[in-house]
Design a protein around this motif. Structure first.
Motif, PDB file in Angstrom:
ATOM      1  N   ASP A   1       0.851  -1.371   0.095  1.00  0.00           N
ATOM      2  CA  ASP A   1      -0.025   0.009   0.054  1.00  0.00           C
ATOM      3  C   ASP A   1       0.873   1.342  -0.015  1.00  0.00           C
ATOM      4  OD1 ASP A   1       1.037  -0.520   2.425  1.00  0.00           O
ATOM      5  OD2 ASP A   1      -0.823  -0.039   3.655  1.00  0.00           O
ATOM      6  N   GLY A   2       1.885   1.054  -0.417  1.00  0.00           N
ATOM      7  CA  GLY A   2       2.817   2.446  -0.692  1.00  0.00           C
ATOM      8  C   GLY A   2       4.142   2.185   0.035  1.00  0.00           C
ATOM      9  N   LEU A   3       4.943   3.332  -0.026  1.00  0.00           N
ATOM     10  CA  LEU A   3       6.417   3.519   0.470  1.00  0.00           C
ATOM     11  C   LEU A   3       6.261   3.784   2.122  1.00  0.00           C
ATOM     12  CD1 LEU A   3       8.552   5.476  -1.853  1.00  0.00           C
ATOM     13  CD2 LEU A   3       8.619   3.315  -1.484  1.00  0.00           C
ATOM     14  N   LEU A   4       7.190   3.022   2.723  1.00  0.00           N
ATOM     15  CA  LEU A   4       7.552   3.509   4.014  1.00  0.00           C
ATOM     16  C   LEU A   4       8.901   4.494   4.312  1.00  0.00           C
ATOM     17  CD1 LEU A   4       6.484   2.979   7.133  1.00  0.00           C
ATOM     18  CD2 LEU A   4       8.176   1.027   7.346  1.00  0.00           C
ATOM     19  N   THR A   5       8.875   5.621   4.541  1.00  0.00           N
ATOM     20  CA  THR A   5       9.907   6.363   4.319  1.00  0.00           C
ATOM     21  C   THR A   5       9.945   7.238   5.713  1.00  0.00           C
ATOM     22  OG1 THR A   5       8.390   8.418   3.858  1.00  0.00           O
ATOM     23  CG2 THR A   5       9.181   6.973   1.891  1.00  0.00           C
ATOM     24  N   ALA A   6      11.060   7.899   5.846  1.00  0.00           N
ATOM     25  CA  ALA A   6      11.310   8.465   6.986  1.00  0.00           C
ATOM     26  C   ALA A   6      10.350   9.597   7.445  1.00  0.00           C
ATOM     27  CB  ALA A   6      12.566   9.588   6.851  1.00  0.00           C
ATOM     28  N   GLN A   7       9.493   9.949   6.650  1.00  0.00           N
ATOM     29  CA  GLN A   7       8.015  10.946   6.932  1.00  0.00           C
ATOM     30  C   GLN A   7       7.429  10.074   8.054  1.00  0.00           C
ATOM     31  OE1 GLN A   7       5.946  13.137   4.128  1.00  0.00           O
ATOM     32  NE2 GLN A   7       4.230  11.788   4.679  1.00  0.00           N
ATOM     33  N   GLU A   8       7.198   8.788   7.826  1.00  0.00           N
ATOM     34  CA  GLU A   8       6.578   8.073   8.784  1.00  0.00           C
ATOM     35  C   GLU A   8       7.409   7.547  10.000  1.00  0.00           C
ATOM     36  OE1 GLU A   8       4.648   8.390   5.209  1.00  0.00           O
ATOM     37  OE2 GLU A   8       6.486   6.862   5.322  1.00  0.00           O
ATOM     38  N   LEU A   9       8.572   7.483   9.756  1.00  0.00           N
ATOM     39  CA  LEU A   9       9.574   7.073  10.787  1.00  0.00           C
ATOM     40  C   LEU A   9       9.822   8.262  11.879  1.00  0.00           C
ATOM     41  CD1 LEU A   9      11.539   4.497   9.229  1.00  0.00           C
ATOM     42  CD2 LEU A   9       9.722   4.186  10.430  1.00  0.00           C
ATOM     43  N   ALA A  10       9.301   9.476  11.381  1.00  0.00           N
ATOM     44  CA  ALA A  10      10.024  10.701  12.208  1.00  0.00           C
ATOM     45  C   ALA A  10       9.894  10.927  13.790  1.00  0.00           C
ATOM     46  CB  ALA A  10       9.203  11.856  11.521  1.00  0.00           C
ATOM     47  N   LEU A  11       8.505  10.054  14.243  1.00  0.00           N
ATOM     48  CA  LEU A  11       8.502  10.034  15.605  1.00  0.00           C
ATOM     49  C   LEU A  11       9.256   8.676  16.413  1.00  0.00           C
ATOM     50  CD1 LEU A  11       4.629  10.491  15.509  1.00  0.00           C
ATOM     51  CD2 LEU A  11       6.578  12.167  15.760  1.00  0.00           C
ATOM     52  N   LEU A  12      10.001   8.016  15.755  1.00  0.00           N
ATOM     53  CA  LEU A  12      10.959   6.885  16.211  1.00  0.00           C
ATOM     54  C   LEU A  12      11.799   7.695  17.330  1.00  0.00           C
ATOM     55  CD1 LEU A  12      11.598   4.083  16.448  1.00  0.00           C
ATOM     56  CD2 LEU A  12      13.143   4.581  14.409  1.00  0.00           C
ATOM     57  N   GLU A  13      11.521   7.406  18.576  1.00  0.00           N
ATOM     58  CA  GLU A  13      12.258   8.004  19.625  1.00  0.00           C
ATOM     59  C   GLU A  13      13.605   7.007  20.134  1.00  0.00           C
ATOM     60  OE1 GLU A  13       9.889   8.968  22.829  1.00  0.00           O
ATOM     61  OE2 GLU A  13       8.728  10.327  22.138  1.00  0.00           O
ATOM     62  N   ARG A  14      13.221   5.809  19.906  1.00  0.00           N
ATOM     63  CA  ARG A  14      14.437   4.817  20.107  1.00  0.00           C
ATOM     64  C   ARG A  14      14.934   4.010  18.939  1.00  0.00           C
ATOM     65  NH1 ARG A  14      12.531   1.711  25.307  1.00  0.00           N
ATOM     66  NH2 ARG A  14      10.637   1.770  24.394  1.00  0.00           N
ATOM     67  N   PRO A  15      15.631   4.499  18.094  1.00  0.00           N
ATOM     68  CA  PRO A  15      15.880   3.848  16.672  1.00  0.00           C
ATOM     69  C   PRO A  15      16.834   2.677  16.900  1.00  0.00           C
ATOM     70  CG  PRO A  15      17.486   5.865  16.853  1.00  0.00           C
ATOM     71  CD  PRO A  15      16.217   5.922  18.137  1.00  0.00           C
ATOM     72  N   PRO A  16      16.665   1.601  16.059  1.00  0.00           N
ATOM     73  CA  PRO A  16      17.461   0.327  16.186  1.00  0.00           C
ATOM     74  C   PRO A  16      18.844   0.818  15.890  1.00  0.00           C
ATOM     75  CG  PRO A  16      16.431   0.544  14.209  1.00  0.00           C
ATOM     76  CD  PRO A  16      15.887   1.706  14.924  1.00  0.00           C
ATOM     77  N   LEU A  17      19.749  -0.256  16.518  1.00  0.00           N
ATOM     78  CA  LEU A  17      21.169  -0.071  16.396  1.00  0.00           C
ATOM     79  C   LEU A  17      21.693  -0.367  14.752  1.00  0.00           C
ATOM     80  CD1 LEU A  17      24.042   0.258  17.483  1.00  0.00           C
ATOM     81  CD2 LEU A  17      24.157  -2.039  18.180  1.00  0.00           C
ATOM     82  N   ILE A  18      20.905  -1.271  14.417  1.00  0.00           N
ATOM     83  CA  ILE A  18      21.568  -1.766  13.047  1.00  0.00           C
ATOM     84  C   ILE A  18      20.203  -2.061  12.057  1.00  0.00           C
ATOM     85  CG2 ILE A  18      22.698  -3.586  11.804  1.00  0.00           C
ATOM     86  CD1 ILE A  18      24.231  -4.082  14.247  1.00  0.00           C
ATOM     87  N   VAL A  19      20.495  -1.350  10.972  1.00  0.00           N
ATOM     88  CA  VAL A  19      19.380  -1.614   9.839  1.00  0.00           C
ATOM     89  C   VAL A  19      20.166  -2.530   8.620  1.00  0.00           C
ATOM     90  CG1 VAL A  19      18.006  -0.792   8.309  1.00  0.00           C
ATOM     91  CG2 VAL A  19      17.821   0.248  10.506  1.00  0.00           C
ATOM     92  N   VAL A  20      19.788  -3.730   8.135  1.00  0.00           N
ATOM     93  CA  VAL A  20      20.307  -4.266   7.141  1.00  0.00           C
ATOM     94  C   VAL A  20      19.230  -4.553   6.276  1.00  0.00           C
ATOM     95  CG1 VAL A  20      21.343  -6.518   6.514  1.00  0.00           C
ATOM     96  CG2 VAL A  20      21.936  -5.670   8.672  1.00  0.00           C
ATOM     97  N   ALA A  21      19.575  -4.114   4.929  1.00  0.00           N
ATOM     98  CA  ALA A  21      18.660  -4.025   4.079  1.00  0.00           C
ATOM     99  C   ALA A  21      18.910  -4.526   2.544  1.00  0.00           C
ATOM    100  CB  ALA A  21      17.851  -2.721   3.670  1.00  0.00           C
ATOM    101  N   ASN A  22      18.687  -5.723   2.212  1.00  0.00           N
ATOM    102  CA  ASN A  22      18.696  -6.269   0.823  1.00  0.00           C
ATOM    103  C   ASN A  22      17.406  -5.446  -0.040  1.00  0.00           C
ATOM    104  OD1 ASN A  22      21.189  -7.481   0.583  1.00  0.00           O
ATOM    105  ND2 ASN A  22      20.334  -9.158   1.477  1.00  0.00           N
ATOM    106  N   ALA A  23      17.709  -4.240  -0.276  1.00  0.00           N
ATOM    107  CA  ALA A  23      16.455  -3.289  -0.978  1.00  0.00           C
ATOM    108  C   ALA A  23      16.688  -3.054  -2.362  1.00  0.00           C
ATOM    109  CB  ALA A  23      16.318  -2.159  -0.036  1.00  0.00           C
TER     110      ALA A  23
END
Length: 727
Positions: A561-583
């Motif tokens: 149903d669309g892209l998940l971008t930083a606009q949706e994640l802007a309220l993330l107060e405790r971000p993950p340490l590591i993001v691994v993406a085969n994108a």
């Protein structure tokens, strides 16, 4: 984190600025006659580990915004007593101003280091001998003013991660100290500080430092340099130093019958255990043994050169010894900044030995654009032949010698230069045709993205057990976004993480193509899990793309149903340490989702000077996540076959959590290198998995993985009771 820009005023030594303040105590000009009189100070050169030498105060230097390395890192580890390093965290949070000569103190745990501090060196690349002299005067004045410090242990600040030779740094130290002592003449009471220990971990360098201090202090009676080195625990002998000692011993075999040395008369053994002046027949026999197998002409020339070297003091010799750094992560680091500029690329470098001035490399952008395109998912031939050209075209000639496996490499990049596949960097191939494994295989090569809006402080995840969020194949198959290999990767990664003791939340497939027994990867549910702030690791496998429907360009992950971008994640107060993406990049997004691609001007798909949407995607995604405070972003620059993607992920997570037998604490950068190496060795040995054999463009999957973050970070596991374990 980015290095502050060096202003012109910072380079004008007589102009006070925020990073070049007036010294608290006036320091003499290097060209002036040295001051005499005042109190006296004993200086001893110690061969050993700074953190194992007893003293009232331990001090190292600190550049603005540069995380600890070498001696400063060792001091940080000694005072922190755990995986969270105090000085490193203070640096990342911007809490150390590091103005020239400013001293910052840190608490210590029990042990040889009872009180620790760092002295500011200003912005990297600005430390001249005059500024170093001011720094040393400020340091000694501060230590004397404390009133309770009787002994101080430090290193030769400015000669390790500075741009000064040992002789320059030694001269700055003694003249800076002498200037302070001259001000402490009667009726001022003598200071309690009477002993300064200058610690050097490498034996040959300690000898060089000792001689430099003796020479620099000859006309300064208030400084008493101990006549011999003191040996403490922790001292080492580097490969170049060992080679110098071996060469010196070999040269004596071809030298005069009897050669007195500064350590003893002829025929005696020096303190380093090497015999001096053996009998001539014994020397001749030993020399013949060493030269056996060489042609007579070569033997004669070798003897001639060895006889010449026998007259040279070993402290005047310097050798560069190549070789793999193996699996160790505590090697020196070469930090390079590569920024886009008018008419070319602007380079700067900070190494373990010297700060190299900034360079501008004129580059034909059309040529570079073609190079980037052909090295993004390259053919086998391009992957073999073009890395050498990449190094020749874009790397300054005097920087090329820094690209060896003697050190870890950190590249500071902007959004434009991050599109270049730097993982293909290689040592320049010479006429002999000899080839080496790529640099990113032989050592750690990581990236750092310059961005003015990254968070400097976020809420920590604390000591909870490690948790991972794994997302696979979330695209809508009815719109052409289904990726069976992404589904397989997500399931395999989740299983591997569970086996490693990580709690896993798994979302696989769109709602209309869900995996049996697994929650579907709906955008709303994944967003809810992300915003919970409970996950240390996020692993995504699927499509990614750009969205031009709003203002500017955003990138994100494709869901049904669309892209998940930083606009949706802007309220993330405790971000993950590591993001691994085969994108992998999707050219289908505009027509499939209506997110605005059709509204773009023709040819503006990436709005990048490189003209390659796929090359621009990983830096864009990394930028979106790093600005949220994510510690590490690891992304693939092109589509990876499922078996290789699974292999990379399994090797990366296994190393980060478990390491290898007899190895130091595993790091994130070490895990990336290990995983790259695993893929590369399949290709190098001809063991190409069947799923990529029909497509030779995927043989270079090892180079597709880009790592943004601090390579030295260690991932620490905690059990349910909060006890530290694992790596």
């Amino acid at each position: 984190m980015s290095t502050p820009a060096v202003r012109i005023a910072d380079l004008l030594e007589d102009v006070p600025t925020a990073s070049n303040p007036p010294a608290p105590l006036p320091a003499p000009d290097p060209g002036e006659a040295p001051r005499t009189g005042g109190s006296t100070l004993n200086i001893t050169v110690v061969w050993g580990d700074l953190t194992e030498v007893a003293a009232d105060l331990h001090v190292t230097g600190h550049y603005q915004s540069v995380v600890p390395a070498a001696a400063e890192l060792a001091l940080d580890q000694a005072i922190s007593g755990g995986s969270r390093l105090i000085i490193k965290e203070h640096t990342k949070l911007g809490w150390i101003d590091a103005q020239l000569g400013e001293v910052t103190y840190f608490p210590c745990k029990a042990g040889p280091v009872r009180s620790a501090a760092v002295v500011g060196m200003g912005p990297m690349g600005t430390l001249t001998e005059r500024r170093a002299l001011q720094m040393y005067a400020s340091l000694l004045g501060e230590a004397v003013a404390l009133g309770h410090v009787e002994s101080m242990a430090t290193v030769l600040i400015g000669s390790g991660t500075g741009n000064l030779a040992v002789s320059q740094a030694a001269r700055a130290l003694v003249r800076g100290f002498a200037g302070v002592l001259a001000l402490l003449s009667p009726p001022t009471p003598p200071p309690r500080l009477t002993e300064v220990l200058i610690v050097e971990v490498d034996r040959l360098r300690a000898e060089q430092l000792h001689l430099a201090l003796i020479t620099a202090a000859e006309s300064l009676p208030q400084l008493r340099i101990a006549p011999r080195l003191r040996e403490e625990s922790g001292g080492r002998l580097s490969a170049p130093s060992a080679a110098v000692y071996a060469l010196a011993a070999l040269a004596r075999l071809a030298g005069p019958q009897s050669t007195p040395t500064r350590d003893g008369p002829a025929g005696t053994a020096t303190r380093d255990g090497m015999p001096e002046g053996p009998d001539r027949p014994g020397r001749e026999e030993a020399l013949r043994t060493v030269l056996a197998g060489f042609d007579p002409d070569i033997q004669g020339k070798v003897r001639e050169q060895l006889a010449h070297l026998a007259t040279v003091d070993r402290t005047d010799l310097s050798l560069a010894v190549g070789g793999s750094v193996g699996e160790y992560d505590d090697s020196a680091q070469v930090r390079m900044s590569v920024l886009s500029g008018v008419g070319g690329l602007r380079w700067a470098a900070l190494t373990g030995r010297a700060t190299v001035p900034e360079r501008l490399v004129p580059v034909d952008m059309d040529l570079l654009r073609e190079l980037v395109n052909r090295l993004t998912e390259p053919s086998v031939e391009d992957a073999r032949e073009l890395p050498d050209l990449l190094s020749r075209v874009v790397v300054p000639p005097d920087f090329q010698r820094l690209l060896t496996d003697d050190a870890r490499v950190l590249l500071e990049l902007d959004r434009d230069t991050a599109s270049v596949p730097w993982e293909f960097l290689a040592e320049i191939q010479h006429a002999d045709g000899g080839r080496h494994d790529p640099l990113a295989i032989r050592t750690q090569l990581s990236r750092q993205l310059r961005t003015p809006y990254a968070r400097v402080m976020t809420d920590a995840l604390g000591d909870a057990p490690l948790r991972a969020l794994v997302i696979g194949d979330p695209g809508d198959p009815e719109k052409g976004f289904q990726l069976e290999e992404a589904r397989s990767e997500a399931l395999a990664v989740a299983a591997r993480l569970k086996n490693l003791g990580v709690e896993v939340s798994l979302f696989v497939g769109a709602a209309n193509s869900r995996e049996p027994g697994v929650d579907p990867a709906r955008r709303l549910d994944v967003l809810r899990a992300l915003l919970s702030g409970r996950h240390h690791i996020v692993h995504y496998c699927g499509h990614s793309d750009f969205d031009f429907s709003g203002t500017g360009r955003r990138s994100g992950w494709v869901f049904a149903d669309g892209l998940l971008t930083a606009q949706e994640l802007a309220l993330l107060e405790r971000p993950p340490l590591i993001v691994v993406a085969n994108a992998c990049y999707s050219a289908l997004l505009g027509s499939a989702t209506g997110l605005g691609r059709q509204a773009q001007p023709s040819g503006a798909a990436d709005r990048s000077p490189w003209g390659n949407p796929q090359a621009a995607l990983v830096p864009s995604l990394a930028d979106e996540f790093l600005r949220l405070g994510v510690g590490h972003y690891i992304g693939a620059a092109w589509r990876i076959p499922d078996k290789q993607a699974i292999s990379f992920a399994e090797q990366f997570y296994t190393y980060v959590f478990e390491g290898g037998p007899g190895e130091p604490a595993p790091t994130v950068g070490g895990g990336v290198r290990r995983a790259r190496k695993g893929l590369y060795e399949q290709y190098a040995a001809g063991r190409v998995p069947p799923d990529i054999a029909p497509n030779p463009k995927r043989w270079s999957s090892w180079a597709a993985y880009q790592h943004y973050g601090d390579a030295s970070d260690v991932l620490v596991r905690h059990d349910s009771s909060g006890t530290t374990g694992g790596s």
